[in-house]
Design an enzyme around this catalytic site. Structure first.
Site, mmCIF file in Angstrom:
data_model
loop_
_atom_site.group_PDB
_atom_site.id
_atom_site.type_symbol
_atom_site.label_atom_id
_atom_site.label_comp_id
_atom_site.label_asym_id
_atom_site.label_seq_id
_atom_site.Cartn_x
_atom_site.Cartn_y
_atom_site.Cartn_z
ATOM 1 N N HIS A 1 0.857 -1.167 0.000
ATOM 2 C CA HIS A 1 0.000 0.000 0.000
ATOM 3 C C HIS A 1 0.897 1.222 0.000
ATOM 4 C CE1 HIS A 1 -3.786 -2.108 0.551
ATOM 5 N NE2 HIS A 1 -3.305 -2.747 1.613
ATOM 6 N N GLY A 2 0.358 2.366 -0.440
ATOM 7 C CA GLY A 2 1.216 3.533 -0.507
ATOM 8 C C GLY A 2 0.510 4.850 -0.268
ATOM 9 N N CYS B 1 -0.097 2.611 -4.423
ATOM 10 C CA CYS B 1 -0.851 3.834 -4.646
ATOM 11 C C CYS B 1 -0.058 5.041 -4.171
ATOM 12 C CB CYS B 1 -2.183 3.783 -3.902
ATOM 13 S SG CYS B 1 -3.419 2.846 -4.776
ATOM 14 N N ARG B 2 -0.422 6.202 -4.717
ATOM 15 C CA ARG B 2 0.206 7.452 -4.291
ATOM 16 C C ARG B 2 -0.870 8.463 -3.887
ATOM 17 N NH1 ARG B 2 4.400 8.781 -8.958
ATOM 18 N NH2 ARG B 2 5.435 9.937 -7.303
ATOM 19 N N GLU C 1 10.132 8.308 -13.176
ATOM 20 C CA GLU C 1 10.525 9.432 -12.332
ATOM 21 C C GLU C 1 11.991 9.304 -11.938
ATOM 22 O OE1 GLU C 1 7.889 10.054 -9.057
ATOM 23 O OE2 GLU C 1 6.128 10.271 -10.356
#
Length: 378
Positions: free
Chosen positions: A224-225, A272-273, A364
């Site tokens: 998860h993020g 996720c972000r 990135e």
């Protein structure tokens, strides 16, 4: 004979088929009237795990006899030449189809895959041409007989909060492990770590002596993020147990990881972000709850980081089949790593999200100064 051949090779098909191949062959069998709509639904809808779908499909076709099995083999050859070859299928009746397929493989071609091959291999001719034409603009790839490539895979599946379990993440781990191993990397796997344990695993990996004999590395993080970090297994609401992804670049930079200096470092982050809700697909968003004394060089150089989504957005994962990002990476690398460098491979992964507007992977902190070819098989 074709039906018997499917029986003999069924385990290899079950182990090697991916989701897109299975769905493609099911559609082919429907068009050829080998399967009907009810049987298609039985294969796809009644089986949620990829291997179960593959097993259902091959057994269903096999039981229909030699004619149906022959059509299955023809479509397998046209859709996944590598898997067809790795299964040891070289039926006399398929030679013309195989010849036609090879004629369209392009000037770079593909090396004869052999019984152990799962992805398309670079030909010696193509490798030589690239090394001669672009000698100063590509990273050196060490001979596989001498190198010791290492990769790190950290996959958080289980959390203190059972509602946070990342169903489908073990499928991602299985597929990514196989891809990295086929590319010549020895994969160090860790599951269910806290943020502190993630940092320590990264530091231990960065200090490994074998990096001196490697030409590159992959680091894959899946959890998860949040906007700028991934969650450890103890995460609760708030800012506790979060590993900042910025630390990856500090741990592996030119000062702190001399063994990988001037070598490509590929970072893949499946998390996720941001936060958003999903339905059929399960979101990876959170539930509501100096100087080295030798020479001057850029401190952060030779990195490429590929994140599963843009900032503040979610990353999607199927509860049985795994995440969209890992599925697409495996598909693209299997097909195109033999002739594309890493940035082009990631661009092709991004292009496969054109019809899925809810997510867009992004490159990135890319500081590669040269092209990094994996040259599978070399």
């Amino acid at each position: 004979m074709a039906a018997q051949k499917l029986m003999d090779k069924r385990i290899m098909f079950i182990e090697g088929a991916n989701v897109s191949l299975i769905k493609g062959i099911v559609d082919d069998m429907l068009d050829l009237k080998v399967l009907n709509e009810g049987e298609k639904e039985e294969v796809i809808e009644n089986n949620k795990v990829t291997r179960d779908r593959a097993r259902s499909l091959i057994d269903m076709v096999r039981k229909k006899g030699n004619s149906a099995s022959e059509k299955f083999l023809e479509k397998l050859l046209s859709r996944d030449h590598n898997l067809y070859t790795s299964m040891g299928l070289d039926d006399q009746s398929m030679k013309k189809a195989k010849s036609d397929l090879q004629e369209t493989s392009g000037p770079q071609g593909t090396q004869s895959a052999g019984p152990e091959t799962w992805l398309t291999l670079s030909t010696p001719e193509f490798i030589k041409s690239i090394q001669e034409k672009e000698a100063d603009s590509i990273y050196e790839v060490f001979d596989k007989r001498e190198r010791k490539r290492l990769a790190l895979l950290i996959n958080n599946v289980e959390f203190d909060n059972p509602k946070m379990k990342r169903n489908g993440a073990m499928e991602d781990q299985s597929q990514m492990k196989r891809l990295l191993e086929e590319l010549g990397y020895r994969v160090d796997i860790h599951n269910n770590l806290s943020a502190q344990e993630v940092e320590q695993a990264l530091k231990n990996f960065a200090s490994h002596e074998d990096h001196k004999l490697s030409d590159s590395t992959f680091v894959v993080l899946m959890s998860h993020g949040l906007r700028n970090g991934i969650c450890g297994k103890h995460y609760q609401d708030g800012d506790t147990d979060i590993f900042s992804t910025d630390k990856i670049f500090d741990i592996f930079n030119a000062k702190n990881c001399a063994a990988l200096r001037e070598k490509p470092k590929v970072i893949i982050i499946q998390a996720c972000r941001g936060s958003e809700n999903g339905s059929v697909w399960v979101s990876d968003s959170l539930p509501a709850l100096s100087d080295d004394g030798l020479k001057k060089t850029h401190k952060e150089k030779d990195f490429i980081c590929f994140c599963s989504s843009t900032p503040d957005t979610v990353s999607w994962r199927h509860p049985q089949e795994g995440s969209l990002l890992i599925q697409r990476i495996v598909e693209v690398f299997r097909q195109d790593a033999y002739h594309d460098h890493i940035e082009e491979l990631f661009r092709k992964v991004q292009s496969r999200f054109k019809e899925f507007p809810l997510q867009m992977p992004t490159k990135e902190r890319t500081t590669l100064l040269k092209k990094f070819y994996l040259f599978p098989g070399f």
